[in-house]
Design an enzyme around this catalytic site. Structure first.
Site: not given
Length: 99
Positions: A64-65
């Site tokens: 994810c980020q």
């Protein structure tokens, strides 16, 4: 306990040809802004829809980020018996910084 993999360790695996399955759990707009080559985009909210697509023995790295959503994803899959599901530590932020 959920396993993690560092950006450096993932880079070494990818360079050695030991290709884990990469699942990016960010939203499509985030994914389009940049992702690891070969990653499949499956937003966190849709993750349970694709569990049956994978073998419990597959090595899977969730991305994810920042590493929070992917940690949730890896923990969820670990609870379903996917013992080789891992979280990319620090997410795309760390991956980009390490490149």
């Amino acid at each position: 306990m959920t396993s993690t993999i560092t950006p450096e360790q993932l880079g070494e695996r990818l360079n050695s040809g030991k290709q884990p399955i990469l699942i990016d759990v960010r939203e499509p707009m985030e994914f389009k802004q940049g992702h690891i080559a070969g990653a499949r985009n499956v937003p966190l909210t849709a993750l349970s829809d694709v569990v049956a697509d994978y073998d419990p023995n597959d090595e899977i790295v969730f991305v994810c980020q920042s590493g929070m959503r992917s940690l949730q994803a890896a923990s969820f899959w670990n609870s379903l018996g996917y013992r080789k599901a891992m979280n990319l530590e620090g997410g795309m932020d760390a991956w980009t910084a390490a490149r």
